[in-house]
Design an enzyme around this catalytic site. Structure first.
Site, PDB file in Angstrom:
ATOM      1  N   ARG A 266      13.353  -6.445  12.460  1.00 23.08           N
ATOM      2  CA  ARG A 266      12.852  -5.805  13.505  1.00 23.08           C
ATOM      3  C   ARG A 266      11.666  -6.840  14.136  1.00 23.08           C
ATOM      4  NH1 ARG A 266      10.056  -0.352  10.788  1.00 23.08           N
ATOM      5  NH2 ARG A 266       8.611  -1.690  10.805  1.00 23.08           N
TER       6      ARG A 266
ATOM      7  N   ARG B 245      12.327  -8.691   5.558  1.00 20.21           N
ATOM      8  CA  ARG B 245      12.997  -7.317   5.636  1.00 20.21           C
ATOM      9  C   ARG B 245      14.011  -7.331   6.706  1.00 20.21           C
ATOM     10  NH1 ARG B 245       8.934  -2.346   6.461  1.00 20.21           N
ATOM     11  NH2 ARG B 245       8.498  -3.631   8.425  1.00 20.21           N
TER      12      ARG B 245
ATOM     13  N   ARG C  97      -0.657  -9.544  12.849  1.00 20.55           N
ATOM     14  CA  ARG C  97      -1.080  -8.359  12.409  1.00 20.55           C
ATOM     15  C   ARG C  97      -2.075  -8.799  11.276  1.00 20.55           C
ATOM     16  NH1 ARG C  97       4.294  -5.790  10.185  1.00 20.55           N
ATOM     17  NH2 ARG C  97       2.870  -4.211   9.316  1.00 20.55           N
TER      18      ARG C  97
ATOM     19  N   LYS D  28       0.727  -1.348   0.095  1.00 26.22           N
ATOM     20  CA  LYS D  28      -0.093  -0.017   0.015  1.00 26.22           C
ATOM     21  C   LYS D  28       0.846   1.190  -0.080  1.00 26.22           C
ATOM     22  CE  LYS D  28      -2.594  -0.485   3.712  1.00 26.22           C
ATOM     23  NZ  LYS D  28      -3.388   0.270   4.607  1.00 26.22           N
TER      24      LYS D  28
ATOM     25  N   ARG E  61     -10.429   2.016   9.350  1.00 20.99           N
ATOM     26  CA  ARG E  61      -9.915   0.766   9.623  1.00 20.99           C
ATOM     27  C   ARG E  61     -10.941  -0.393   9.981  1.00 20.99           C
ATOM     28  NH1 ARG E  61      -4.235   0.249  10.001  1.00 20.99           N
ATOM     29  NH2 ARG E  61      -3.090   2.169  10.201  1.00 20.99           N
TER      30      ARG E  61
END
Length: 217
Positions: free
Chosen positions: A160, A127, A171, A13, A88
């Protein structure tokens, strides 16, 4: 164009939002940015939001909607906007409908970038960030030349905590529970456009353009 951008974490996004607003010449309105702006300007809503954020709490919908209203009331939004990160929840979507009616605005389209969960997990868990300069890499899509070390400064790379598989799955579960009902909500209004986020980035942008009746090279 008055647009809402939906999509689960890892769908791309952020990348597509940046490209869309440049193509359409409209402001990109993300909740994180407008919270920071309202707080830095010391607005009444910003101060209220800060009191919750400082305590690690979620900002109540009425404050979030108030900050969104302040932002959409600004002159640069009269020609259109791209909302990213709001709404949301179904409750927020209904509040947005009321708000837009007050401002005499109407949504043009809701763009939903879709991708299968397995791909989202690969994207998010791959990542890596440099501990020194903050450069970002991805083990599959943008791997460093020397495994574990930054190409720019030689610093060590790390994952992270919010990119761990356990956190990523959580999530995605939260997104499915809270935000996926919006897909049916906007579909019922004839506003939903589905775009395949598993495609290469440039092809996703072309598909978004087609959904908006735009032809981009």
């Amino acid at each position: 164009m008055q647009l809402v951008l939906l999509g689960p974490p890892g769908a791309g996004k952020g990348t597509q939002a940046d490209a869309l607003v440049k193509k359409l010449f409209i402001p990109h309105i993300s909740t994180g940015e407008i919270f920071r702006a309202a707080i830095s300007m010391g607005t009444a809503m910003g101060k209220e939001a800060k009191s919750y954020l400082d305590e690690g709490k979620l900002v109540p919908d009425e404050i979030t909607v108030g900050i969104i209203k302040d932002r959409l009331s600004q002159a640069d939004c009269r020609a259109g906007f791209l909302l990213d990160g709001f709404p949301r929840t179904l409750q927020q979507a209904k509040a947005l409908d009321v708000l837009l009616k007050e401002l005499e605005l109407q949504l043009t389209k809701t763009l939903n970038i879709e991708a299968p969960p397995d791909l989202l997990i690969v994207r998010l868990t791959g990542r890596r960030m440099c501990s020194k300069c903050g450069a970002i890499y991805h083990l599959l899509y943008n791997a460093p030349q020397n495994e574990g070390f930054c190409d720019v400064c030689g610093g060590s790379l790390y994952q992270r905590s919010d990119d761990s598989e356990e956190t990523v799955r959580r999530r995605l579960d939260v997104y499915k529970e809270q935000t996926e009902p919006l897909i049916e909500y906007y579909f019922a209004q004839g506003l939903l456009a589905r775009v395949n986020g598993a495609l290469p980035m440039n092809e996703v942008l072309l598909a978004l353009g087609q959904a908006l009746g735009q032809k981009w090279n």
